[in-house]
Scaffold this active site. Structure first.
Site, short mmCIF file in Angstrom:
data_model
loop_
_atom_site.label_atom_id
_atom_site.label_comp_id
_atom_site.label_asym_id
_atom_site.label_seq_id
_atom_site.Cartn_x
_atom_site.Cartn_y
_atom_site.Cartn_z
N SER A 57 20.07 12.72 11.26
CA SER A 57 20.55 11.87 10.16
C SER A 57 21.80 12.41 9.48
O SER A 57 22.47 11.67 8.78
CB SER A 57 19.45 11.67 9.12
OG SER A 57 19.24 12.86 8.39
N LYS A 104 20.23 15.32 2.62
CA LYS A 104 21.22 14.24 2.63
C LYS A 104 22.42 14.69 1.78
O LYS A 104 22.39 15.71 1.12
CB LYS A 104 20.65 12.95 2.02
CG LYS A 104 19.36 12.45 2.65
CD LYS A 104 19.53 11.91 4.05
CE LYS A 104 18.19 11.48 4.64
NZ LYS A 104 18.20 11.42 6.07
#
Length: 196
Positions: A57, A104
């Site tokens: 990701s 993230k």
């Protein structure tokens, strides 16, 4: 005439017996190991810890199985900034399905209005430059204003990241720390750039 003491006889103030010295060595060893464990746990809890990347990701910035050092201390004195790559605990809603921490990039700060459209992220109506993403986002999101004390986080692999555009904002108290150094693999050793 005084007699010479028998050399085979131990004086009264002689050092401890070997078995007592062995016992002291064991006690000292256990104390040293115990103190080392306490220090290691203290450092891991309050200063820094190692983490690995389990998914794609955050490509191309972070690759699967990269090993990182997470700085847990600096956010005790400063607030997270746009561009920081952060590790955080799942939100209350996500914790029903996920136990592991996420990693993230912070894109939106408290009070800002964000929108994703036309392959671009807009902050308060202005596009931001993102030269670290895998490809332009192929979805539309927002506009939405980020509540106080919360952050919008997105993966650098925008179209293959389970992030804020799916499940919402990250509360400040969920943020564990900021990724600062990649220490493995050795050929990618170095800092994790904020890119802003």
């Amino acid at each position: 005439m005084s007699s010479v003491p028998n050399q085979d006889q131990k004086p009264k103030n002689s050092p401890s017996s070997p078995s007592h010295n062995e016992e002291n060595a064991w006690v000292e060893g256990i104390k040293t190991i115990g103190l080392s464990i306490i220090l290691a746990l203290g450092i891991r809890t309050f200063v820094a810890e190692a983490r690995y990347i389990p998914s794609g990701s955050m490509l191309p910035t972070l690759e699967i199985n990269d090993r990182l050092i997470i700085d847990k201390l600096s956010y005790r004195f400063t607030e997270p900034q746009r561009g920081d790559v952060v590790v955080f605990n799942p939100t209350e809603e996500l914790s029903l399905q996920y136990n592991d921490a996420f990693i993230k990039r912070i894109i939106g700060l408290p009070g800002e209005t964000l929108e994703v459209r036309d392959g671009q992220v807009f902050v308060n109506g202005e596009p931001i430059e993102e030269d670290y993403i895998a490809e332009e986002p192929q979805y539309k999101w927002g506009p939405e204003t980020i509540p106080e004390g919360e952050f919008l986080v997105l993966g650098d692999n925008r179209n293959n990241s389970f992030d804020s555009h799916y499940w919402g904002f990250v509360p400040r108290e969920n943020i564990i720390g900021r990724a600062v150094v990649r220490f493995w693999p050795l050929d990618r050793l170095g800092g994790v750039d904020r890119s802003f």
